[in-house]
Design a protein around this motif. Structure first.
Motif, mmCIF file in Angstrom:
data_model
loop_
_atom_site.group_PDB
_atom_site.id
_atom_site.type_symbol
_atom_site.label_atom_id
_atom_site.label_comp_id
_atom_site.label_asym_id
_atom_site.label_seq_id
_atom_site.Cartn_x
_atom_site.Cartn_y
_atom_site.Cartn_z
ATOM 1 N N ILE A 195 80.076 27.174 38.644
ATOM 2 C CA ILE A 195 80.541 26.788 39.977
ATOM 3 C C ILE A 195 80.346 25.291 40.131
ATOM 4 O O ILE A 195 79.243 24.773 39.928
ATOM 5 N N GLN A 196 81.413 24.600 40.478
ATOM 6 C CA GLN A 196 81.326 23.148 40.606
ATOM 7 C C GLN A 196 80.493 22.767 41.821
ATOM 8 O O GLN A 196 80.712 23.277 42.916
ATOM 9 N N THR A 197 79.540 21.888 41.620
ATOM 10 C CA THR A 197 78.823 21.305 42.751
ATOM 11 C C THR A 197 78.918 19.799 42.603
ATOM 12 O O THR A 197 78.114 19.184 41.921
ATOM 13 N N PRO A 198 79.930 19.193 43.235
ATOM 14 C CA PRO A 198 80.141 17.760 43.028
ATOM 15 C C PRO A 198 79.052 16.915 43.680
ATOM 16 O O PRO A 198 78.450 17.323 44.676
ATOM 17 N N ALA A 199 78.843 15.753 43.102
ATOM 18 C CA ALA A 199 77.920 14.791 43.687
ATOM 19 C C ALA A 199 78.591 14.143 44.892
ATOM 20 O O ALA A 199 79.811 14.186 45.011
ATOM 21 N N PRO A 200 77.810 13.550 45.788
ATOM 22 C CA PRO A 200 78.419 12.836 46.913
ATOM 23 C C PRO A 200 79.375 11.758 46.417
ATOM 24 O O PRO A 200 79.139 11.152 45.366
ATOM 25 N N GLU A 201 80.408 11.545 47.192
ATOM 26 C CA GLU A 201 81.442 10.571 46.848
ATOM 27 C C GLU A 201 80.843 9.233 46.411
ATOM 28 O O GLU A 201 81.199 8.667 45.385
ATOM 29 N N ALA A 202 79.875 8.765 47.191
ATOM 30 C CA ALA A 202 79.326 7.432 46.958
ATOM 31 C C ALA A 202 78.606 7.337 45.616
ATOM 32 O O ALA A 202 78.476 6.251 45.052
ATOM 33 N N LEU A 203 78.129 8.484 45.119
ATOM 34 C CA LEU A 203 77.327 8.440 43.898
ATOM 35 C C LEU A 203 78.068 9.001 42.700
ATOM 36 O O LEU A 203 77.479 9.214 41.647
ATOM 37 N N SER A 204 79.361 9.288 42.853
ATOM 38 C CA SER A 204 80.030 9.956 41.749
ATOM 39 C C SER A 204 80.803 8.982 40.870
ATOM 40 O O SER A 204 81.428 9.380 39.910
ATOM 41 N N GLY A 205 80.724 7.693 41.172
ATOM 42 C CA GLY A 205 81.449 6.711 40.370
ATOM 43 C C GLY A 205 80.663 6.285 39.136
ATOM 44 O O GLY A 205 79.841 7.022 38.607
ATOM 45 N N ILE A 206 80.982 5.086 38.701
ATOM 46 C CA ILE A 206 80.328 4.555 37.516
ATOM 47 C C ILE A 206 79.663 3.248 37.907
ATOM 48 O O ILE A 206 80.235 2.455 38.668
ATOM 49 N N VAL A 207 78.473 3.023 37.461
ATOM 50 C CA VAL A 207 77.819 1.753 37.781
ATOM 51 C C VAL A 207 77.527 0.973 36.512
ATOM 52 O O VAL A 207 77.447 1.541 35.419
ATOM 53 N N GLU A 208 77.348 -0.315 36.701
ATOM 54 C CA GLU A 208 77.013 -1.165 35.567
ATOM 55 C C GLU A 208 75.498 -1.276 35.537
ATOM 56 O O GLU A 208 74.892 -1.950 36.355
ATOM 57 N N VAL A 209 74.851 -0.536 34.597
ATOM 58 C CA VAL A 209 73.389 -0.546 34.592
ATOM 59 C C VAL A 209 72.854 -1.805 33.939
ATOM 60 O O VAL A 209 71.867 -2.382 34.384
ATOM 61 N N LEU A 210 73.466 -2.215 32.855
ATOM 62 C CA LEU A 210 73.105 -3.459 32.184
ATOM 63 C C LEU A 210 74.402 -4.244 32.065
ATOM 64 O O LEU A 210 75.467 -3.649 32.117
ATOM 65 N N PRO A 211 74.319 -5.562 31.893
ATOM 66 C CA PRO A 211 75.576 -6.301 31.747
ATOM 67 C C PRO A 211 76.448 -5.690 30.658
ATOM 68 O O PRO A 211 76.007 -5.540 29.513
#
Lengths: 335, 400
Positions: A158-174
Motif C-alpha cells: 500500500i503506497q504511503t507517500p511522503a509529504p509533498e515538501a519532502l518528496s523531492g530531491i535535495v543536494e546533500v553535498l555539492p
C-alpha cells in the motif's frame, strides 16, 4: 567517487532501519533476556499505523456539486474528506499530505500498548523456558500478526507517500543529489537512537533499567519492582520498531511480510554488534548497511560476483567464529 | 523385528500399514459428494505428505535429539533437488542415481556448514545456519545462475545429454522420471461404487523410501549414538567433564539430518523434475521447524504427523470458502448462520496461515511435546491413570 558517496548514503539509510530494529531487539534481549522473533512484525505494524492514519484522514463524505457534471451529464458527486470540512480545505489538505509524519504521534501509544499486552500476556510466561521455546513462540506470534494484517489490509503493498515538501530531491553535498525523504529518515533515526540513549543515560528510570540489565537480582533486592520497568522497556522497544516502520513507508510501500524480510537481517545485525549491547547494535546496523551498499558498487560486483547478496551473512559468520561476543558485546553475555 | 523391540515394531508396522493404505484412508468421501474436496488421496498431495515427512524426520534427528535448532535446513533440501535435476539432465531419467547423488551432495554440504555452525550453540547456532541458508538462497538466485537457472528454476530440456537412456522419448517429448522403467507418474485408478482411489507409482516409491528412513530413524533413536545425542541435549557441560567430546556426535547428527533433507529434495525432484531457489528460502526452513514442533520434537512419529497436518491444511483446509461454510451451518437460523460464517471466515480458506500460527503458538505454550504429547494426555485421561506416571515427554531444551 560520486558513486561511492552515493552508496555510502544508501548504506547509512538502510543502516538506520537496521539500527532501529536491532536497537529494539537488543533492548528486549538485554532487559528481559528474550529472543523476540516477532520484532519484525512490530516494525510492520508500525508501517501499517501510517497506512491506517492515512485512511482515517481520507475518510470522506459525498456531496452533490450542482455546478459540475460527470461524463454522463448527471450532477457530479464530490468527495470531501472530513478533515477538510473540519479544519478548512487548506489545513485539511496539509494534514492529509503530512499523514506519515503525523502517524508518529499516532503510532507511539499504539505500539506501547501492543508491547505492553505482548509482554504481560505472552512473553512473561516464557522467561523461565529455554531460548528455543522463546524463538518458537515469538515466531508463531509473528505469523499470527502478519496474517491479521493481511486479513485487514490485503496482500498488496500500500503506497504511503511522503509529504509533498519532502518528496523531492535535495543536494546533500555539492554535486550530490539524494531523495529528501531518505535524508529525513536518516536524521529521524539518529534522533530516535539519541532519544533512547539519553533516556537510559540521563533519567532515574533509565539508570534503574541499566542497573537491572547489569544485575537484575540485586536491583530486586533493593526493593525496586524491576519487572514493571522492564515491561515498559518492552513497550519502548516495540515503539522504536514501530517508528522505524512508520517512517519507512514512503521508502518502500508497506506490505504484510516486510517485517520478516527485515527480521532476519536485524538478527544478524544484533549478533554482529553483540547480544545485549545497545551501542553495538547501532554501530553494527550502520556498518552492515554501508558494507552492503559498498558491495553493490559496479567495480566490487565485477570483481567478486554476487558479493552484494551475501556480504552481511559473510561478515556475520566471520564475526561469530572469530569474536563470538560480537563487536561490542559484554564479556560473558551469551558467549 | 529387524532388531527393534516390540513397541517399536508395532509402531513401524502401524506406520507402514497407514502409508501403504493411504490412498484408501485419505479418500473417505465418495468422489461425487459435497465433501469430496476434503479427499487428500490424490498422488501429488500424498507424495508431499511422505516427502515432507522424511524432511521432518531428518530435522527431528538434529533438533529432537540434540536440541540444536537449525533455521536453515531448507538449504539441504534445495541442494538435493538441484543435484537430482542435474542427474536427470546429464545421466538418465532413472531416479535411483539422482536420489543417491542428492543424498551425497547434501551430506557434503551439511558437513561443511555443520563444521562451521556447530562451533557455536544456542541462538548463535540458529543464526549461523540461517545465515548460511540465506547465502545459498541469494547465490542460487544470482551468481550461480549457470548451475541453478536463477529465478526460472532448473528444468530438464530436450537437448540435455542424458548419456544413459535417450535424451528424447519415443514420441519426441521429454522423457519422464522412472525407476528402471516404472514411470513415476503412472497411476492406477480403482473405482469402488462412488469412491475412486488412485494408486500412483511415485507415491509408493516415496512411501517405501519414507518407511526405510523411518526405520533408520528408529534405529538411531534407540542406538548408543542416539543416547549420546540426548546427553548433549540434557547437559553438554557435564558431558564434557565426563571426558566425552560432543562435537563429532553433533556433527554426525547434523550431517545425517542434512542427508535426510537431501533425500527429501531428491524425491521431490524425482516426482516433478524441476528445482527452484525458493525451496531454500528461510520460510521453507521455518516450515519444517513448524512441522516438527507441531507433531512433537524428540518423538518418533511426531514429525511425520506434523508434516501431514501442515500439508493437509495447506492444500485442503485452504480450500474451504464461504460457500462451504454456509453449507455446513445451513441448519442454523439465518442470522446466526451468517454470524458463524463471519466469525470463521478469517480462519479458513486463504487465512489458513492464521489458523496454523495460532495452533502453533498454542502447542508451544501448552503442549511442548506437540500433538504426540496431546494424544498421550488424552489417552491417559481415558485410562484414568495418574498424570504422575512417567511418560516419555520430550522437552526441547537448547544446548547451551
Amino acid at each position: 567517487m560520486d558513486a561511492i558517496i552515493l552508496q555510502i548514503l544508501n548504506g547509512l539509510d538502510k543502516g538506520s532501519a537496521y539500527a532501529l530494529i536491532a536497537l529494539g531487539l537488543t533492548l528486549i534481549f538485554g532487559t528481559l533476556g528474550v529472543v523476540n522473533f516477532a520484532h519484525g512484525a512490530l516494525f510492520m505494524i508500525g508501517a501499517f499505523c501510517a497506512v491506517t492514519l492515512q485512511r482515517l484522514f481520507n475518510l470522506s463524505y459525498e456531496t452533490i456539486d450542482p455546478t459540475k457534471t460527470d461524463f454522463l451529464g448527471n450532477p457530479a458527486k464530490v468527495k470531501t474528506p472530513y478533515v477538510e470540512s473540519w479544519f478548512g480545505p487548506e489545513t485539511g489538505a496539509a494534514i492529509i499530505d503530512w499523514s506519515v509524519p503525523l502517524a508518529i504521534l499516532f503510532a507511539i501509544p499504539i505500539m506501547l500498548l501492543i508491547g505492553y499486552v505482548m509482554e504481560r500476556g505472552l512473553i512473561k510466561h516464557f522467561y523461565k523456558r529455554p531460548h528455543a521455546d522463546q524463538i518458537l513462540v515469538t515466531f508463531g506470534l509473528a505469523i499470527v500478526l502478519q496474517e491479521i494484517i493481511k486479513y485487514f489490509y490485503g496482500a498488496n503493498p500500500i503506497q504511503t507517500p511522503a509529504p509533498e515538501a519532502l518528496s523531492g530531491i535535495v543536494e546533500v553535498l555539492p554535486g550530490i543529489f539524494y531523495p529528501a525523504w531518505r535524508v529525513v529518515y536518516f536524521c529521524f533515526s539518529l534522533v530516535v537512537i539519541g532519544g533512547v540513549f539519553a533516556f537510559l543515560q540521563f533519567t532515574t528510570f533509565g539508570m534503574v533499567v541499566r542497573a537491572g540489565m547489569a544485575d537484575r537480582e540485586t536491583v530486586g533486592l533493593l526493593g525496586i519492582d524491576i519487572d514493571k520497568r522492564f515491561t515498559l522497556m518492552f513497550g519502548l522497544a516495540a515503539s522504536v520498531a514501530g517508528l522505524a516502520g512508520v517512517m519507512y513507508g514512503p521508502i518502500n510501500a508497506p506490505n504484510y511480510h516486510m517485517g520478516m524480510d527485515f527480521l532476519v537481517l536485524s538478527f544478524v545485525v544484533v549478533v554482529v554488534g553483540g547480544m545485549g549491547s545497545l551501542p553495538g547494535a547501532v554501530l553494527a546496523g550502520f556498518l552492515l548497511g554501508v558494507l552492503e551498499s559498498l558491495a553493490s558498487l559496479e567495480a566490487v560486483i565485477s570483481a567478486i560476483p554476487g558479493i552484494n547478496q551475501i556480504i552481511i551473512y559473510l561478515v556475520a559468520i566471520v564475526i561469530l567464529l572469530t569474536r563470538p561476543r560480537g563487536l561490542m558485546g559484554r564479556k560473558g553475555v551469551m558467549e | 523385528m529387524f532388531g527393534l523391540d516390540k513397541k517399536d515394531s508395532t509402531l513401524l508396522i502401524l506406520v507402514a500399514v497407514l502409508t501403504l493404505l493411504a490412498p484408501f484412508i485419505l479418500n473417505p468421501f465418495p468422489s461425487d459428494s459435497g465433501l469430496a474436496q476434503f479427499n487428500a488421496g490424490y498422488p501429488d498431495l500424498m507424495q508431499r505428505f511422505v516427502i515432507f515427512g522424511i524432511f521432518a524426520i531428518g530435522f527431528n534427528i538434529l533438533f529432537g535429539l540434540t536440541g540444536y535448532l537449525s533455521f536453515g535446513h531448507a538449504a539441504f533440501l534445495g541442494v538435493g533437488s538441484y543435484s537430482a535435476v542435474w542427474m536427470f539432465k546429464l545421466l538418465s531419467m532413472n531416479i535411483l542415481p539422482a536420489i543417491i547423488l542428492s543424498v551425497i551432495i547434501s551430506g557434503l554440504f551439511a558437513l561443511v556448514i555443520g563444521f562451521v555452525s556447530l562451533r557455536r550453540s544456542g541462538i548463535y547456532f540458529s543464526i549461523l545456519t540461517l545465515a548460511f541458508a540465506q547465502m545459498s538462497f541469494a547465490l542460487a538466485y544470482s551468481v550461480l545462475t549457470p548451475i541453478t537457472n536463477g529465478e526460472t528454476g532448473l528444468q530438464i530440456a530436450l537437448d540435455d545429454p542424458r548419456i544413459f537412456g535417450g535424451a528424447v522419448a519415443a514420441d519426441g517429448s521429454i522423457p519422464v522420471t522412472n525407476l528402471f522403467g516404472l514411470e513415476m507418474r503412472s497411476a492406477f485408478d480403482m473405482a469402488v461404487g462412488p469412491w475412486s482411489f488412485t494408486f500412483s507409482a511415485g507415491y509408493y516409491v516415496c512411501a517405501i523410501v519414507m518407511l526405510i528412513a523411518f526405520y533408520l530413524a528408529i534405529r538411531i533413536f534407540r542406538s548408543p549414538f542416539g543416547m549420546m545425542l540426548r546427553a548433549i541435549k540434557s547437559n553438554q557441560t557435564r558431558m564434557n567433564y565426563t571426558g566425552l567430546n560432543p562435537k563429532p556426535y553433533t556433527l554426525a547428527a547434523f550431517v545425517i539430518s542434512g542427508m535426510y533433507a537431501g533425500l527429501a529434495g531428491g524425491l521431490m525432484a524425482s516426482m516433478d523434475p524441476l528445482a527452484g531457489a525458493e525451496r531454500m528460502q528461510w520460510t521453507a526452513s521455518g516450515e519444517v521447524v513448524l512441522m516438527t514442533i507441531l507433531g512433537g520434537a524428540g518423538t518418533l512419529i511426531g514429525p511425520v504427523l506434523g508434516a501431514g497436518a501442515i500439508k493437509y491444511m495447506e492444500n485442503i483446509f485452504s480450500k474451504i470458502n464461504d460457500n462451504v461454510l454456509h453449507g455446513w451451518f445451513a441448519f442454523l437460523p439465518d442470522g446466526m448462520e451468517d454470524a458463524v460464517v463471519w466469525i470463521l471466515h478469517p480462519f479458513v480458506g486463504k487465512g489458513w496461515h492464521l489458523t496454523l500460527g495460532i495452533i502453533f503458538m498454542l502447542v508451544v505454550i501448552f503442549l511442548p511435546g506437540g500433538l504426540v504429547e496431546g494424544g498421550q494426555r488424552i489417552a491417559r485421561a481415558f485410562k484414568g491413570k495418574k498424570a504422575k506416571e512417567t511418560s516419555e515427554k520430550a522437552t526441547t531444551e537448547p544446548a547451551e
